[in-house]
Design a protein around this motif. Structure first.
Motif, mmCIF file in Angstrom:
data_model
loop_
_atom_site.group_PDB
_atom_site.id
_atom_site.type_symbol
_atom_site.label_atom_id
_atom_site.label_comp_id
_atom_site.label_asym_id
_atom_site.label_seq_id
_atom_site.Cartn_x
_atom_site.Cartn_y
_atom_site.Cartn_z
ATOM 1 N N SER A 263 14.099 16.000 -4.581
ATOM 2 C CA SER A 263 14.646 16.934 -5.554
ATOM 3 C C SER A 263 13.575 17.356 -6.554
ATOM 4 O O SER A 263 13.409 18.541 -6.855
ATOM 5 N N THR A 264 12.834 16.389 -7.058
ATOM 6 C CA THR A 264 11.764 16.663 -8.009
ATOM 7 C C THR A 264 10.700 17.566 -7.384
ATOM 8 O O THR A 264 10.166 18.463 -8.049
ATOM 9 N N MET A 265 10.411 17.346 -6.127
ATOM 10 C CA MET A 265 9.393 18.141 -5.434
ATOM 11 C C MET A 265 9.818 19.607 -5.287
ATOM 12 O O MET A 265 8.997 20.507 -5.387
ATOM 13 N N LEU A 266 11.113 19.848 -5.072
ATOM 14 C CA LEU A 266 11.578 21.210 -4.823
ATOM 15 C C LEU A 266 11.950 21.992 -6.083
ATOM 16 O O LEU A 266 11.933 23.225 -6.070
ATOM 17 N N LYS A 267 12.293 21.310 -7.150
ATOM 18 C CA LYS A 267 12.765 22.017 -8.352
ATOM 19 C C LYS A 267 11.780 23.058 -8.890
ATOM 20 O O LYS A 267 12.195 24.161 -9.250
ATOM 21 N N PRO A 268 10.487 22.780 -8.955
ATOM 22 C CA PRO A 268 9.585 23.829 -9.453
ATOM 23 C C PRO A 268 9.594 25.079 -8.557
ATOM 24 O O PRO A 268 9.509 26.203 -9.065
ATOM 25 N N TRP A 269 9.717 24.889 -7.250
ATOM 26 C CA TRP A 269 9.737 26.028 -6.333
ATOM 27 C C TRP A 269 11.049 26.797 -6.458
ATOM 28 O O TRP A 269 11.080 28.019 -6.317
ATOM 29 N N ARG A 270 12.129 26.072 -6.744
ATOM 30 C CA ARG A 270 13.417 26.738 -6.991
ATOM 31 C C ARG A 270 13.316 27.617 -8.227
ATOM 32 O O ARG A 270 13.782 28.753 -8.238
ATOM 33 N N GLU A 271 12.714 27.098 -9.285
ATOM 34 C CA GLU A 271 12.566 27.868 -10.513
ATOM 35 C C GLU A 271 11.698 29.105 -10.283
ATOM 36 O O GLU A 271 12.027 30.202 -10.750
ATOM 37 N N THR A 272 10.607 28.942 -9.554
ATOM 38 C CA THR A 272 9.733 30.071 -9.237
ATOM 39 C C THR A 272 10.483 31.106 -8.411
ATOM 40 O O THR A 272 10.404 32.314 -8.682
ATOM 41 N N ALA A 273 11.226 30.660 -7.421
ATOM 42 C CA ALA A 273 11.993 31.574 -6.571
ATOM 43 C C ALA A 273 13.083 32.277 -7.378
ATOM 44 O O ALA A 273 13.363 33.462 -7.152
ATOM 45 N N THR B 299 3.400 30.297 2.020
ATOM 46 C CA THR B 299 3.589 30.334 0.570
ATOM 47 C C THR B 299 3.154 29.001 -0.035
ATOM 48 O O THR B 299 2.911 28.029 0.688
ATOM 49 N N GLU B 300 3.093 28.954 -1.328
ATOM 50 C CA GLU B 300 2.724 27.707 -2.007
ATOM 51 C C GLU B 300 3.772 26.611 -1.807
ATOM 52 O O GLU B 300 3.465 25.432 -1.891
ATOM 53 N N ALA B 301 5.001 26.999 -1.519
ATOM 54 C CA ALA B 301 6.085 26.021 -1.339
ATOM 55 C C ALA B 301 6.114 25.424 0.066
ATOM 56 O O ALA B 301 6.850 24.463 0.317
ATOM 57 N N GLU B 302 5.316 25.955 0.964
ATOM 58 C CA GLU B 302 5.382 25.534 2.371
ATOM 59 C C GLU B 302 5.205 24.028 2.559
ATOM 60 O O GLU B 302 5.998 23.391 3.258
ATOM 61 N N SER B 303 4.212 23.444 1.949
ATOM 62 C CA SER B 303 3.930 22.019 2.131
ATOM 63 C C SER B 303 5.100 21.147 1.670
ATOM 64 O O SER B 303 5.530 20.234 2.379
ATOM 65 N N ALA B 304 5.627 21.440 0.492
ATOM 66 C CA ALA B 304 6.758 20.660 -0.034
ATOM 67 C C ALA B 304 7.971 20.803 0.873
ATOM 68 O O ALA B 304 8.649 19.810 1.171
ATOM 69 N N LEU B 305 8.240 22.017 1.324
ATOM 70 C CA LEU B 305 9.407 22.239 2.186
ATOM 71 C C LEU B 305 9.240 21.569 3.541
ATOM 72 O O LEU B 305 10.203 21.014 4.080
ATOM 73 N N ASN B 306 8.044 21.585 4.093
ATOM 74 C CA ASN B 306 7.815 20.890 5.366
ATOM 75 C C ASN B 306 8.035 19.388 5.215
ATOM 76 O O ASN B 306 8.653 18.752 6.058
ATOM 77 N N GLU B 307 7.537 18.840 4.116
ATOM 78 C CA GLU B 307 7.711 17.406 3.868
ATOM 79 C C GLU B 307 9.188 17.052 3.702
ATOM 80 O O GLU B 307 9.683 16.093 4.292
ATOM 81 N N VAL B 308 9.891 17.828 2.900
ATOM 82 C CA VAL B 308 11.310 17.555 2.674
ATOM 83 C C VAL B 308 12.100 17.736 3.972
ATOM 84 O O VAL B 308 12.969 16.916 4.293
ATOM 85 N N ALA B 309 11.806 18.766 4.745
ATOM 86 C CA ALA B 309 12.515 18.979 6.017
ATOM 87 C C ALA B 309 12.306 17.791 6.950
ATOM 88 O O ALA B 309 13.249 17.311 7.587
#
Length: 161
Positions: free
Chosen positions: A142-152, A33-43
């Motif tokens: 947090s800033t990196m994940l918020k747009p993906w949270r809104e999309t989800a 998904t488009e969120a994969e990169s951000a989630l991998n980085e945050v993890a």
């Protein structure tokens, strides 16, 4: 160091382990998904934060409670069995919930670093730990994940089941 600080550190380590496991799961669930990169980085960064936290505990002489950390991993695993509207796949609600809980944990982590730096006085006794940098990193996560949270959230709540 007080007994209270030791208890607090072990409780917070358990929460960090829980969020690390959740971040890893969210990254796996969002592969492709488009969120994969951000989630991998945050993890990856949350894993580093847990190791930083373990180093702080070691330097302050606090023994890690294996029971609390193991219980946190078990709680994350049990959380996978909550009803999400699907039996064998990740539902839009699961994606949203994972991101929402991750952001809550990251916001709590900012408070943790501030508490350790200021209230516990570790900013003075461990001057080589960049608490300000850890707080800034949490802000960025947090800033990196918020747009993906809104999309989800839109995908979960604006679609019919």
């Amino acid at each position: 160091m007080t007994d209270y600080l030791g208890i607090y550190l072990n409780d917070q380590l358990a929460m960090g382990v829980l969020w690390r496991e959740l971040a890893r799961r969210a990254a796996r669930n969002n592969a492709g998904t488009e969120a994969e990169s951000a989630l991998n980085e945050v993890a990856h960064e949350i894993s580093e934060d847990v190791e930083t936290f373990r180093a702080i505990m070691d330097r302050t002489g606090v023994r890690v409670s294996r029971v609390k950390s193991t219980a946190a991993v078990a709680a994350e695993r049990v959380g996978r069995f909550k009803p999400n509207g699907r039996v064998f796949s990740c539902s839009p609600l699961s994606r949203f919930t994972e991101l929402e809980i991750l952001i809550m944990g990251i916001d709590a982590k900012k408070q943790l670093w501030s508490t350790l730096r200021d209230a516990a006085g570790l900013g003075e006794s461990l001057p080589d730990i960049d608490f300000d940098g850890l707080i800034e990193r949490a802000d960025r996560q947090s800033t990196m994940l918020k747009p993906w949270r809104e999309t989800a959230g839109r995908a979960a709540f604006r679609t019919s089941s």
